[in-house]
Design a protein around this motif. Structure first.
Motif, short mmCIF file in Angstrom:
data_model
loop_
_atom_site.label_atom_id
_atom_site.label_comp_id
_atom_site.label_asym_id
_atom_site.label_seq_id
_atom_site.Cartn_x
_atom_site.Cartn_y
_atom_site.Cartn_z
N LYS A 113 30.81 29.51 3.00
CA LYS A 113 30.27 28.14 3.06
C LYS A 113 31.35 27.08 3.07
N VAL A 173 26.03 27.52 8.02
CA VAL A 173 26.55 27.79 6.67
C VAL A 173 26.09 29.16 6.16
N ASN A 174 24.88 29.55 6.50
CA ASN A 174 24.36 30.83 6.03
C ASN A 174 24.97 32.03 6.75
N ASN A 202 30.99 33.37 -2.13
CA ASN A 202 30.24 32.52 -1.20
C ASN A 202 31.14 31.62 -0.36
N GLY A 245 31.19 24.23 5.45
CA GLY A 245 30.01 23.38 5.40
C GLY A 245 30.26 21.96 5.88
#
Length: 350
Positions: free
Chosen positions: A246, A150-151, A243, A249
Motif C-alpha cells: 500500500k 492499493v489492494n 502491508n 497509495g
C-alpha cells in the motif's frame, strides 16, 4: 479494474427503501401500520447510524429502513448494499434533496465494492434503482480505481503497472505520457529517485502525464509510488512490512484524481508526476550514511533507508516546481507517525 456495481434500472421487483436519521424516525414510524410499529419497537430500532431494519409484509419482505448519521456524508449510506438481503432490489421511498440523492448513490456505489480479482465474490450487493451519472459516476469510478490499485499485491502492481495505469488513463482522455526509466533518471537529473529504486529488478521511473490547454491554470499532482517498501537495508520487521504493497497509495490517489480531473473536463493544465520504485534489498541498495544527490542540487545524507518516500518525492516536487504551477497537490503514505498522531480516519495535510 472493478466495475461499478449495486445499481439497476429495473423496478419490477423493487421494494420501498426508507432513508431516515434518528430525528426523523419517530414521526415516520407514527405513519406506519400498528404491526410495523410493533415490529420496529420489538427490535429496539431507532434509525441509528449504520443500522438496517427489514419490514415484514403478508408475502414476506415489504420494505426496509436504513439509519443514517451525517446525511452530508456519503459513507452514512455505504452500509446498505451488504446489510440488505443479497439480490434484493430497492427504490427510494423517502424524500431526499438532490444533493442527498447524489450522496446516497455515491455511498451505495462505494459500499457495494469488494476486491475480487483473486477470488470469487461470496455475495452480491443489494441493488438500488438508480443510474449514477456525471460527477457521481466519475467519483465512484475514481474511488474504485484507488482501491483496486492499493489492494493489488506487488507482483501485479509494480512500477511498470503504475506506468501502464497512467497510459490507460491517458488513452481514455487524450493525454500524453512519458516515462523516464532506469539509468535515464541519472541522465535527466533525477538521482534521488534512481538511488531508492536501483536495487530492484524492476526499474525505477518517473511517470509524467500532461493534459489540458496551455492557457488554463497549471495544476501539478504528485503521488508517492513506492510499490513495495521493505525498509531497505534498515529492514522493517515482518508485521511492519506485511502491508507495504500500500506504500503506492499516494500514487494511486494521484492517478485516480488525474483521471477524475480529465473525466470532468476541468479547466486546468494538468501535469501528473508519479515517482515509481520498489525499496528493495540487494547488492546495489542505497545504504545508511550515503550522501545522495538531488535534482535541486542539495545533498541529503541517508540516516535510515526506511525514510525513502521523502527522497523520491524531493526530485518529483523539484520538477513540479519547475513547471511554475499555480497549485501543487502531493499525496503520500508518508510515515506512520501521522497515524499515531491523528488516528486512522484523519489525514495529515500540509
Amino acid at each position: 479494474m472493478s466495475e461499478i456495481t449495486g445499481f439497476t434500472a429495473s423496478t419490477a421487483t423493487a421494494l420501498p427503501l426508507y432513508v431516515l436519521d434518528r430525528s426523523q424516525f419517530e414521526a415516520w414510524k407514527a405513519t406506519q401500520p400498528a404491526a410495523t410499529q410493533a415490529w420496529l419497537g420489538a427490535q429496539g430500532f431507532n434509525a441509528a447510524a449504520h443500522s438496517v431494519a427489514l419490514l415484514p409484509g403478508s408475502d414476506g419482505l415489504a420494505g426496509a429502513v436504513i439509519g443514517v448519521g451525517d446525511r452530508a456524508d456519503a459513507y452514512s449510506y455505504a452500509h446498505a448494499p451488504h446489510a440488505l438481503p443479497e439480490g434484493s432490489v430497492w427504490q427510494l421511498a423517502s424524500e431526499l434533496s438532490a444533493d442527498e440523492q447524489a450522496l446516497l448513490q455515491l455511498g451505495w456505489g462505494l459500499g457495494s465494492y469488494r476486491f475480487d480479482r483473486y477470488r470469487k465474490r461470496n455475495r452480491a450487493p443489494a441493488q438500488l434503482v438508480a443510474a449514477p451519472q456525471g460527477e457521481v459516476a466519475d467519483l465512484i469510478a475514481a474511488s474504485l480505481r484507488v482501491r483496486d490499485w492499493v489492494n493489488t499485491p506487488t507482483e501485479d502492481m509494480g512500477p511498470q503497472q503504475l506506468e501502464d495505469a497512467a497510459r490507460a488513463l491517458a488513452d481514455a482522455h487524450g493525454a500524453q505520457v512519458e516515462a523516464i526509466t532506469g539509468d535515464a533518471l541519472l541522465q535527466q537529473n533525477f538521482p534521488a529517485i534512481h538511488a531508492v529504486g536501483r536495487a530492484s529488478h524492476r526499474a525505477p521511473r518517473l511517470v509524467v502525464l500532461r493534459w489540458g490547454k496551455e492557457s488554463d491554470p497549471a495544476l501539478v499532482v504528485v503521488g508517492k509510488g513506492v510499490c513495495f517498501d521493505t525498509g531497505g537495508l534498515d529492514i522493517k520487521p515482518a508485521d511492519g512490512m506485511r502491508n507495504m504493497k500500500k506504500d503506492m497509495g499516494g500514487a494511486a490517489h494521484a492517478l485516480a484524481l488525474a483521471g477524475l480531473v480529465m473525466a470532468q473536463q476541468l479547466p486546468v493544465r494538468l501535469t501528473l508526476l508519479v515517482p515509481a520504485v520498489e525499496n528493495a534489498i540487494g547488492p546495489d541498495a542505497f545504504r545508511p550514511g550515503e550522501v545522495i544527490a538531488t535534482r535541486k542540487g542539495l545533498s541529503v545524507e541517508i540516516d535510515n533507508t526506511d525514510a525513502e518516500g521523502r527522497v523520491i518525492l524531493c526530485d518529483a516536487l523539484t520538477f513540479a516546481s519547475e513547471q511554475q504551477p499555480d497549485l501543487v497537490l502531493d499525496f503520500a503514505t508518508l510515515t506512520g507517525a501521522a497515524r499515531i498522531a491523528l488516528g486512522p480516519d484523519l489525514p495529515a495535510l500540509f
